[in-house]
Design a protein around this motif. Structure first.
Motif, PDB file in Angstrom:
ATOM      1  N   ASP A   8       0.801  -1.222   0.000  1.00  0.00           N
ATOM      2  CA  ASP A   8       0.000   0.000   0.000  1.00  0.00           C
ATOM      3  C   ASP A   8       0.830   1.268   0.000  1.00  0.00           C
ATOM      4  OD1 ASP A   8      -2.243  -1.597   0.084  1.00  0.00           O
ATOM      5  OD2 ASP A   8      -2.323  -1.603   2.264  1.00  0.00           O
ATOM      6  N   GLY A   9       2.117   1.151   0.352  1.00  0.00           N
ATOM      7  CA  GLY A   9       2.944   2.338   0.442  1.00  0.00           C
ATOM      8  C   GLY A   9       2.807   2.999   1.801  1.00  0.00           C
ATOM      9  N   ASP A  10       3.686   3.922   2.062  1.00  0.00           N
ATOM     10  CA  ASP A  10       3.643   4.663   3.315  1.00  0.00           C
ATOM     11  C   ASP A  10       2.333   5.431   3.411  1.00  0.00           C
ATOM     12  OD1 ASP A  10       4.159   7.140   5.039  1.00  0.00           O
ATOM     13  OD2 ASP A  10       5.989   5.980   5.363  1.00  0.00           O
ATOM     14  N   PRO A  11       1.698   5.454   4.589  1.00  0.00           N
ATOM     15  CA  PRO A  11       0.454   6.206   4.725  1.00  0.00           C
ATOM     16  C   PRO A  11       0.593   7.661   4.302  1.00  0.00           C
ATOM     17  CG  PRO A  11       0.811   4.837   6.651  1.00  0.00           C
ATOM     18  CD  PRO A  11       2.057   4.729   5.821  1.00  0.00           C
ATOM     19  N   GLN A  12       1.777   8.228   4.526  1.00  0.00           N
ATOM     20  CA  GLN A  12       1.980   9.615   4.111  1.00  0.00           C
ATOM     21  C   GLN A  12       1.937   9.742   2.602  1.00  0.00           C
ATOM     22  OE1 GLN A  12       5.738  10.210   6.237  1.00  0.00           O
ATOM     23  NE2 GLN A  12       4.712  11.769   7.446  1.00  0.00           N
ATOM     24  N   LEU A  13       2.390   8.721   1.890  1.00  0.00           N
ATOM     25  CA  LEU A  13       2.348   8.768   0.438  1.00  0.00           C
ATOM     26  C   LEU A  13       0.910   8.774  -0.056  1.00  0.00           C
ATOM     27  CD1 LEU A  13       3.891   8.767  -2.205  1.00  0.00           C
ATOM     28  CD2 LEU A  13       3.899   6.284  -2.145  1.00  0.00           C
ATOM     29  N   SER A  14       0.047   8.020   0.613  1.00  0.00           N
ATOM     30  CA  SER A  14      -1.357   8.037   0.235  1.00  0.00           C
ATOM     31  C   SER A  14      -1.937   9.425   0.410  1.00  0.00           C
ATOM     32  CB  SER A  14      -2.138   7.019   1.084  1.00  0.00           C
ATOM     33  OG  SER A  14      -1.661   5.712   0.850  1.00  0.00           O
ATOM     34  N   ASP A  15      -1.511  10.114   1.486  1.00  0.00           N
ATOM     35  CA  ASP A  15      -1.983  11.471   1.707  1.00  0.00           C
ATOM     36  C   ASP A  15      -1.516  12.398   0.589  1.00  0.00           C
ATOM     37  OD1 ASP A  15      -3.174  10.667   4.051  1.00  0.00           O
ATOM     38  OD2 ASP A  15      -1.486  11.257   5.313  1.00  0.00           O
ATOM     39  N   VAL A  16      -0.294  12.171   0.108  1.00  0.00           N
ATOM     40  CA  VAL A  16       0.222  12.995  -0.980  1.00  0.00           C
ATOM     41  C   VAL A  16      -0.543  12.709  -2.265  1.00  0.00           C
ATOM     42  CG1 VAL A  16       2.248  13.442  -2.415  1.00  0.00           C
ATOM     43  CG2 VAL A  16       2.500  13.214   0.063  1.00  0.00           C
ATOM     44  N   GLY A  17      -0.858  11.435  -2.494  1.00  0.00           N
ATOM     45  CA  GLY A  17      -1.696  11.078  -3.631  1.00  0.00           C
ATOM     46  C   GLY A  17      -1.037  11.217  -4.982  1.00  0.00           C
ATOM     47  N   LEU A  18       0.230  10.789  -5.087  1.00  0.00           N
ATOM     48  CA  LEU A  18       0.906  10.844  -6.381  1.00  0.00           C
ATOM     49  C   LEU A  18       0.335   9.796  -7.324  1.00  0.00           C
ATOM     50  CD1 LEU A  18       4.662  11.238  -5.365  1.00  0.00           C
ATOM     51  CD2 LEU A  18       2.973  13.025  -5.804  1.00  0.00           C
ATOM     52  N   SER A  19       0.201  10.168  -8.578  1.00  0.00           N
ATOM     53  CA  SER A  19      -0.210   9.209  -9.601  1.00  0.00           C
ATOM     54  C   SER A  19       0.997   8.358  -9.984  1.00  0.00           C
ATOM     55  CB  SER A  19      -0.714   9.947 -10.836  1.00  0.00           C
ATOM     56  OG  SER A  19       0.359  10.613 -11.487  1.00  0.00           O
ATOM     57  N   PRO A  20       0.774   7.217 -10.639  1.00  0.00           N
ATOM     58  CA  PRO A  20       1.915   6.391 -11.069  1.00  0.00           C
ATOM     59  C   PRO A  20       2.907   7.167 -11.938  1.00  0.00           C
ATOM     60  CG  PRO A  20      -0.098   5.112 -11.207  1.00  0.00           C
ATOM     61  CD  PRO A  20      -0.515   6.519 -10.878  1.00  0.00           C
ATOM     62  N   ARG A  21       2.415   8.034 -12.797  1.00  0.00           N
ATOM     63  CA  ARG A  21       3.295   8.820 -13.658  1.00  0.00           C
ATOM     64  C   ARG A  21       4.096   9.818 -12.832  1.00  0.00           C
ATOM     65  NH1 ARG A  21       5.665   7.585 -18.389  1.00  0.00           N
ATOM     66  NH2 ARG A  21       5.062   8.942 -20.124  1.00  0.00           N
ATOM     67  N   GLN A  22       3.455  10.429 -11.846  1.00  0.00           N
ATOM     68  CA  GLN A  22       4.160  11.357 -10.975  1.00  0.00           C
ATOM     69  C   GLN A  22       5.223  10.636 -10.158  1.00  0.00           C
ATOM     70  OE1 GLN A  22       0.770  13.016  -8.952  1.00  0.00           O
ATOM     71  NE2 GLN A  22       0.701  14.820 -10.267  1.00  0.00           N
ATOM     72  N   GLU A  23       4.914   9.424  -9.708  1.00  0.00           N
ATOM     73  CA  GLU A  23       5.896   8.631  -8.971  1.00  0.00           C
ATOM     74  C   GLU A  23       7.109   8.339  -9.842  1.00  0.00           C
ATOM     75  OE1 GLU A  23       2.390   6.349  -6.440  1.00  0.00           O
ATOM     76  OE2 GLU A  23       3.608   5.265  -7.916  1.00  0.00           O
ATOM     77  N   GLU A  24       6.859   8.037 -11.115  1.00  0.00           N
ATOM     78  CA  GLU A  24       7.958   7.744 -12.039  1.00  0.00           C
ATOM     79  C   GLU A  24       8.846   8.970 -12.231  1.00  0.00           C
ATOM     80  OE1 GLU A  24       6.719   6.942 -16.019  1.00  0.00           O
ATOM     81  OE2 GLU A  24       8.584   5.905 -16.541  1.00  0.00           O
ATOM     82  N   VAL A  25       8.228  10.110 -12.444  1.00  0.00           N
ATOM     83  CA  VAL A  25       8.982  11.349 -12.642  1.00  0.00           C
ATOM     84  C   VAL A  25       9.765  11.699 -11.378  1.00  0.00           C
ATOM     85  CG1 VAL A  25       8.766  13.853 -12.963  1.00  0.00           C
ATOM     86  CG2 VAL A  25       7.483  12.285 -14.444  1.00  0.00           C
ATOM     87  N   LEU A  26       9.113  11.578 -10.222  1.00  0.00           N
ATOM     88  CA  LEU A  26       9.788  11.876  -8.962  1.00  0.00           C
ATOM     89  C   LEU A  26      11.002  10.977  -8.764  1.00  0.00           C
ATOM     90  CD1 LEU A  26      10.055  13.066  -6.110  1.00  0.00           C
ATOM     91  CD2 LEU A  26       8.385  11.374  -5.337  1.00  0.00           C
ATOM     92  N   THR A  27      10.850   9.681  -8.991  1.00  0.00           N
ATOM     93  CA  THR A  27      11.941   8.739  -8.780  1.00  0.00           C
ATOM     94  C   THR A  27      13.145   9.065  -9.658  1.00  0.00           C
ATOM     95  OG1 THR A  27      10.385   6.988  -8.177  1.00  0.00           O
ATOM     96  CG2 THR A  27      12.594   6.307  -8.821  1.00  0.00           C
ATOM     97  N   LEU A  28      12.897   9.336 -10.927  1.00  0.00           N
ATOM     98  CA  LEU A  28      13.996   9.642 -11.844  1.00  0.00           C
ATOM     99  C   LEU A  28      14.668  10.970 -11.498  1.00  0.00           C
ATOM    100  CD1 LEU A  28      12.327   8.544 -15.201  1.00  0.00           C
ATOM    101  CD2 LEU A  28      14.295   7.456 -14.108  1.00  0.00           C
ATOM    102  N   TYR A  29      13.847  11.992 -11.275  1.00  0.00           N
ATOM    103  CA  TYR A  29      14.389  13.328 -11.004  1.00  0.00           C
ATOM    104  C   TYR A  29      15.119  13.362  -9.669  1.00  0.00           C
ATOM    105  CZ  TYR A  29      14.506  18.441 -10.545  1.00  0.00           C
ATOM    106  OH  TYR A  29      14.901  19.753 -10.392  1.00  0.00           O
TER     107      TYR A  29
END
Length: 228
Positions: free
Chosen positions: A144-165
Motif C-alpha cells: 500500500d505504500g507509506d500512509p503519508q504517500l497516500s496522503d500525498v496522492g501521487l499518480s503512477p506517472r508522478q511517482e515515475e517522474v519523482l523517482t527519476l528526477y
C-alpha cells in the motif's frame, strides 16, 4: 511411522537463501520440530541454491534474505526463483522500505522479520509453503505504500517522474526516459511539490524531493559502506 505414512501430506520442502550462518542455524532449529516443514537446502545466494536443488523434487518455498553479500537485487532473486515455479517468503531484519517494496513488486508471498518470535516465524513459513499470502504490517506497507504517500496522492506517472528526477536526473533526461516533453516533466514536478506542500511535507528543492522519495520508499536509503 513417518509423516507421510500417517496419512498426512508429505512435508513441504523448504529452501533458505541466507549468508549469515547464525541466522541459517536459527531457522533450521525453528523448523526442525515441525514434521510438515523440511528445510532441505541452505545457500548464500539464489544461484547456489538453484544449483544445489538441480533436478531434485521441486521446492515448495524459498525463504529469502533481502540483503545478500553478492549484492544481488531482491527483485532479480525473486524473479529467478519464481521462474522455476518456487514461491518466496522474505525473511529480513532490515528496515528498508525500498528493498521490501522491490521484493513485493516481484511477487513474494509475504514478509516476516527476523526479530519475530518462533511461533510467528514458523506460522509464516507454513502458510507461505502452502501457497498462501503472509499478511504482516511490513507486507501491507510494501503493497500500500507509506500512509503519508497516500496522503500525498501521487499518480503512477508522478511517482515515475519523482523517482527519476530525485535520483539525480535532469528534467531533460527525465523527459527522454519517460517519453514526455520537458515542459510536461516540469509541470509534473510542480504538481508533486504542491502535493507535498499540501500534505505538510514541503519539498521546494531537488534535495528535499530526494528526501521525500527516500521517506516514501521510492528510492533506497543511503547506506554506509566499510572502508577498505
Amino acid at each position: 511411522m513417518t509423516w507421510a505414512d500417517s496419512g498426512e501430506r508429505a512435508a513441504r520442502r523448504i529452501g533458505l537463501v541466507e549468508d549469515h550462518e547464525s541466522v541459517a542455524i536459527g531457522l533450521a532449529a525453528m523448523l526442525a520440530p515441525e514434521p510438515d516443514l523440511d528445510l532441505v537446502y541452505t545457500a548464500g545466494t539464489v544461484p547456489e541454491l538453484l544449483a544445489a536443488a538441480g533436478s531434485a523434487p521441486a521446492l515448495d518455498l524459498v525463504v529469502l534474505d533481502l540483503r545478500l553479500a553478492d549484492g544481488s537485487a531482491p527483485e532479480d532473486n525473486v524473479r529467478a526463483l519464481r521462474e522455476r515455479g518456487i514461491e518466496v517468503l522474505v525473511f529480513t531484519g532490515a528496515d528498508n522500505a525500498f528493498l521490501v517494496r522491490s521484493a513485493a513488486r516481484a511477487g513474494v508471498l509475504g514478509v516476516v522479520r527476523k526479530s519475530e518470535d518462533v511461533p510467528t516465524v514458523v506460522a509464516a513459513v507454513r502458510r507461505a509453503a502452502s501457497g498462501q499470502q503472509v499478511v504482516t504490517t511490513d507486507w501491507a506497507a510494501a503493497i500500500d505504500g507509506d500512509p503519508q504517500l497516500s496522503d500525498v496522492g501521487l499518480s503512477p506517472r508522478q511517482e515515475e517522474v519523482l523517482t527519476l528526477y530525485a535520483s539525480g536526473e535532469k528534467a531533460s533526461r527525465v523527459a527522454r526516459l519517460t517519453g514526455l516533453s520537458e515542459q510536461t516533466v516540469n509541470d509534473y514536478l510542480g504538481r508533486i511539490r504542491q502535493k507535498y506542500a499540501d500534505a505538510g511535507r514541503p519539498a521546494p528543492t531537488k534535495t528535499d524531493l530526494y528526501k521525500r522519495a527516500v521517506e516514501d520508499g521510492w528510492l533506497p536509503v543511503p547506506e554506509r559502506h566499510p572502508r577498505g
